[in-house]
Write a protein that holds these residues in place. Sequence first.
Motif, PDB file in Angstrom:
ATOM      1  N   ASN A  24       0.931  -1.160  -0.037  1.00 41.90           N
ATOM      2  CA  ASN A  24      -0.010   0.032  -0.032  1.00 41.90           C
ATOM      3  C   ASN A  24       0.994   1.109  -0.017  1.00 41.90           C
ATOM      4  OD1 ASN A  24      -2.598   1.005  -0.157  1.00 41.90           O
ATOM      5  ND2 ASN A  24      -2.715   1.193   2.219  1.00 41.90           N
ATOM      6  N   ASN A  25       2.088   1.178   0.643  1.00 41.33           N
ATOM      7  CA  ASN A  25       2.988   2.391   0.788  1.00 41.33           C
ATOM      8  C   ASN A  25       4.069   2.508  -0.573  1.00 41.33           C
ATOM      9  OD1 ASN A  25       1.845   3.008   3.145  1.00 41.33           O
ATOM     10  ND2 ASN A  25       3.257   1.907   4.574  1.00 41.33           N
ATOM     11  N   PHE A  26       3.879   1.577  -1.232  1.00 40.51           N
ATOM     12  CA  PHE A  26       4.958   1.360  -2.383  1.00 40.51           C
ATOM     13  C   PHE A  26       4.635   2.516  -3.522  1.00 40.51           C
ATOM     14  CE2 PHE A  26       6.283  -1.017  -6.489  1.00 40.51           C
ATOM     15  CZ  PHE A  26       7.452  -0.603  -6.290  1.00 40.51           C
ATOM     16  N   LYS A  27       5.702   3.229  -3.568  1.00 39.16           N
ATOM     17  CA  LYS A  27       5.508   4.585  -4.506  1.00 39.16           C
ATOM     18  C   LYS A  27       6.881   4.636  -5.082  1.00 39.16           C
ATOM     19  CE  LYS A  27       1.782   6.158  -2.603  1.00 39.16           C
ATOM     20  NZ  LYS A  27       0.982   5.023  -2.151  1.00 39.16           N
ATOM     21  N   ASP A  28       7.006   5.416  -6.254  1.00 43.02           N
ATOM     22  CA  ASP A  28       8.021   5.400  -6.942  1.00 43.02           C
ATOM     23  C   ASP A  28       9.371   5.706  -6.446  1.00 43.02           C
ATOM     24  OD1 ASP A  28       6.963   4.238  -9.285  1.00 43.02           O
ATOM     25  OD2 ASP A  28       6.371   6.476  -9.942  1.00 43.02           O
ATOM     26  N   SER A  29       9.201   6.647  -5.228  1.00 38.29           N
ATOM     27  CA  SER A  29      10.469   7.329  -4.422  1.00 38.29           C
ATOM     28  C   SER A  29      10.903   6.185  -3.411  1.00 38.29           C
ATOM     29  CB  SER A  29       9.713   8.314  -3.366  1.00 38.29           C
ATOM     30  OG  SER A  29       8.886   8.124  -2.773  1.00 38.29           O
ATOM     31  N   TYR A  30      10.073   5.187  -3.312  1.00 37.18           N
ATOM     32  CA  TYR A  30      10.967   3.999  -2.312  1.00 37.18           C
ATOM     33  C   TYR A  30      10.932   2.762  -3.051  1.00 37.18           C
ATOM     34  CZ  TYR A  30      10.054   7.267   1.916  1.00 37.18           C
ATOM     35  OH  TYR A  30      10.259   8.331   2.716  1.00 37.18           O
ATOM     36  N   SER A  31      11.817   1.880  -2.700  1.00 35.89           N
ATOM     37  CA  SER A  31      11.918   0.706  -3.351  1.00 35.89           C
ATOM     38  C   SER A  31      10.895  -0.265  -2.406  1.00 35.89           C
ATOM     39  CB  SER A  31      13.449   0.053  -3.109  1.00 35.89           C
ATOM     40  OG  SER A  31      13.660  -0.235  -2.013  1.00 35.89           O
ATOM     41  N   ILE A  32      10.706  -1.550  -3.081  1.00 35.24           N
ATOM     42  CA  ILE A  32       9.718  -2.248  -2.278  1.00 35.24           C
ATOM     43  C   ILE A  32      10.438  -2.909  -0.916  1.00 35.24           C
ATOM     44  CG2 ILE A  32      10.417  -4.530  -3.561  1.00 35.24           C
ATOM     45  CD1 ILE A  32       6.861  -3.344  -2.094  1.00 35.24           C
ATOM     46  N   VAL A  33      11.779  -2.976  -1.087  1.00 33.01           N
ATOM     47  CA  VAL A  33      12.402  -3.513   0.062  1.00 33.01           C
ATOM     48  C   VAL A  33      12.415  -2.430   0.954  1.00 33.01           C
ATOM     49  CG1 VAL A  33      14.893  -4.155   0.908  1.00 33.01           C
ATOM     50  CG2 VAL A  33      14.117  -4.797  -1.559  1.00 33.01           C
ATOM     51  N   GLU A  34      12.656  -1.027   0.665  1.00 31.58           N
ATOM     52  CA  GLU A  34      12.554  -0.105   1.885  1.00 31.58           C
ATOM     53  C   GLU A  34      11.207   0.123   2.341  1.00 31.58           C
ATOM     54  OE1 GLU A  34      15.573   3.517   0.315  1.00 31.58           O
ATOM     55  OE2 GLU A  34      13.735   3.045  -1.030  1.00 31.58           O
ATOM     56  N   CYS A  35      10.024  -0.136   1.563  1.00 34.36           N
ATOM     57  CA  CYS A  35       8.751  -0.157   2.024  1.00 34.36           C
ATOM     58  C   CYS A  35       8.582  -1.343   3.135  1.00 34.36           C
ATOM     59  CB  CYS A  35       7.782  -0.255   0.770  1.00 34.36           C
ATOM     60  SG  CYS A  35       7.469   1.179  -0.203  1.00 34.36           S
ATOM     61  N   TYR A  36       9.080  -2.423   2.844  1.00 34.42           N
ATOM     62  CA  TYR A  36       8.758  -3.527   3.607  1.00 34.42           C
ATOM     63  C   TYR A  36       9.426  -3.389   4.871  1.00 34.42           C
ATOM     64  CZ  TYR A  36       8.816  -7.947   5.888  1.00 34.42           C
ATOM     65  OH  TYR A  36       8.399  -8.776   6.741  1.00 34.42           O
ATOM     66  N   ASP A  37      10.920  -2.744   4.914  1.00 33.86           N
ATOM     67  CA  ASP A  37      11.750  -2.258   6.195  1.00 33.86           C
ATOM     68  C   ASP A  37      11.103  -1.572   7.081  1.00 33.86           C
ATOM     69  OD1 ASP A  37      13.590  -4.500   5.313  1.00 33.86           O
ATOM     70  OD2 ASP A  37      14.877  -2.865   4.523  1.00 33.86           O
ATOM     71  N   LEU A  38      10.557  -0.370   6.596  1.00 39.39           N
ATOM     72  CA  LEU A  38       9.900   0.778   7.206  1.00 39.39           C
ATOM     73  C   LEU A  38       8.580   0.298   7.722  1.00 39.39           C
ATOM     74  CD1 LEU A  38      10.313   3.723   4.443  1.00 39.39           C
ATOM     75  CD2 LEU A  38      11.491   3.389   6.971  1.00 39.39           C
ATOM     76  N   THR A  39       7.731  -0.687   7.300  1.00 39.22           N
ATOM     77  CA  THR A  39       6.468  -1.073   7.482  1.00 39.22           C
ATOM     78  C   THR A  39       6.891  -2.033   8.662  1.00 39.22           C
ATOM     79  OG1 THR A  39       5.427  -0.581   5.242  1.00 39.22           O
ATOM     80  CG2 THR A  39       4.329  -2.233   7.004  1.00 39.22           C
ATOM     81  N   ALA A  40       7.782  -3.110   8.512  1.00 39.34           N
ATOM     82  CA  ALA A  40       8.035  -3.886   9.572  1.00 39.34           C
ATOM     83  C   ALA A  40       8.434  -3.090  10.871  1.00 39.34           C
ATOM     84  CB  ALA A  40       9.163  -4.873   9.190  1.00 39.34           C
ATOM     85  N   LYS A  41       9.349  -2.082  10.760  1.00 37.89           N
ATOM     86  CA  LYS A  41       9.592  -1.273  11.974  1.00 37.89           C
ATOM     87  C   LYS A  41       8.392  -0.702  12.340  1.00 37.89           C
ATOM     88  CE  LYS A  41      14.161  -0.329  10.666  1.00 37.89           C
ATOM     89  NZ  LYS A  41      15.135   0.573   9.929  1.00 37.89           N
ATOM     90  N   GLU A  42       7.267  -0.465  11.788  1.00 34.07           N
ATOM     91  CA  GLU A  42       5.890   0.343  12.430  1.00 34.07           C
ATOM     92  C   GLU A  42       5.184  -0.974  13.197  1.00 34.07           C
ATOM     93  OE1 GLU A  42       3.335   1.992   9.412  1.00 34.07           O
ATOM     94  OE2 GLU A  42       5.312   3.143   8.548  1.00 34.07           O
ATOM     95  N   ILE A  43       5.293  -2.084  12.528  1.00 32.25           N
ATOM     96  CA  ILE A  43       4.308  -3.009  12.854  1.00 32.25           C
ATOM     97  C   ILE A  43       4.972  -3.973  13.923  1.00 32.25           C
ATOM     98  CG2 ILE A  43       3.197  -5.395  12.483  1.00 32.25           C
ATOM     99  CD1 ILE A  43       2.542  -3.923   9.805  1.00 32.25           C
ATOM    100  N   PHE A  44       6.308  -3.924  14.139  1.00 29.51           N
ATOM    101  CA  PHE A  44       6.880  -4.877  15.133  1.00 29.51           C
ATOM    102  C   PHE A  44       7.771  -3.945  16.061  1.00 29.51           C
ATOM    103  CE2 PHE A  44       6.290  -7.684  11.506  1.00 29.51           C
ATOM    104  CZ  PHE A  44       5.650  -9.080  12.146  1.00 29.51           C
ATOM    105  N   GLU A  45       7.585  -4.427  17.543  1.00 30.66           N
ATOM    106  CA  GLU A  45       8.419  -3.678  18.609  1.00 30.66           C
ATOM    107  C   GLU A  45       9.956  -4.287  18.372  1.00 30.66           C
ATOM    108  OE1 GLU A  45       6.570  -3.698  22.136  1.00 30.66           O
ATOM    109  OE2 GLU A  45       4.365  -3.200  21.102  1.00 30.66           O
ATOM    110  N   THR A  46       9.898  -5.443  18.120  1.00 31.08           N
ATOM    111  CA  THR A  46      11.310  -6.061  18.404  1.00 31.08           C
ATOM    112  C   THR A  46      12.296  -6.080  17.064  1.00 31.08           C
ATOM    113  OG1 THR A  46      10.784  -8.250  17.970  1.00 31.08           O
ATOM    114  CG2 THR A  46      10.442  -7.584  20.383  1.00 31.08           C
ATOM    115  N   LYS A  47      13.462  -5.936  17.303  1.00 32.70           N
ATOM    116  CA  LYS A  47      14.412  -5.789  15.948  1.00 32.70           C
ATOM    117  C   LYS A  47      14.024  -7.193  15.480  1.00 32.70           C
ATOM    118  CE  LYS A  47      18.693  -4.315  14.626  1.00 32.70           C
ATOM    119  NZ  LYS A  47      19.440  -3.194  14.501  1.00 32.70           N
ATOM    120  N   SER A  48      14.329  -8.282  16.406  1.00 29.55           N
ATOM    121  CA  SER A  48      14.425  -9.698  15.484  1.00 29.55           C
ATOM    122  C   SER A  48      13.117  -9.831  14.735  1.00 29.55           C
ATOM    123  CB  SER A  48      14.324 -10.573  16.544  1.00 29.55           C
ATOM    124  OG  SER A  48      13.454 -10.749  17.542  1.00 29.55           O
TER     125      SER A  48
END
Length: 134
Positions: A24-48
């Motif tokens: 949903n957040n995937f735009k031309d300004s970010y890669s899909i890898v960056e979108c996944y990483d940013l979203t994972a940080k929003e959803i999960f509290e732990t780094k693991s």
Amino acid sequence: MKYSKDLIKENMNKYGQTVLKALNNFKDSYSIVECYDLTAKEIFETKSSQEKSCPKNTFLGLCEEGLVKGVPVGNYTTSVMNKEYAIQAVEILKRSPTKIFTPKELWKKLELGDKKHNSQMDVVWVLWSEGLIV
């Protein structure tokens, strides 16, 4: 086959949520890898959990092959096994379009013996159930 909203809600875990929100957040300004990483940080509290490779590489492997709607073919992961599990699972789903699988049932269909499911099929399942696999 589009799955019911109740079934999706019942079976979707946080990795499924991460994938949907990343798309949903995937735009031309970010890669899909960056979108996944940013979203994972929003959803999960732990780094693991944020960095858990199995679901991430499953998702990126499908994206890499051009199997996810809206994401161009590209080089997104070095994963071999998780990508292969995902591709095999998509083939199983495409051969049985009227059958409704849970993520665990889909994992069993891969016939990997005692290998443990590590949220790979949660990713495939949510993409399939939302009609996002091409």
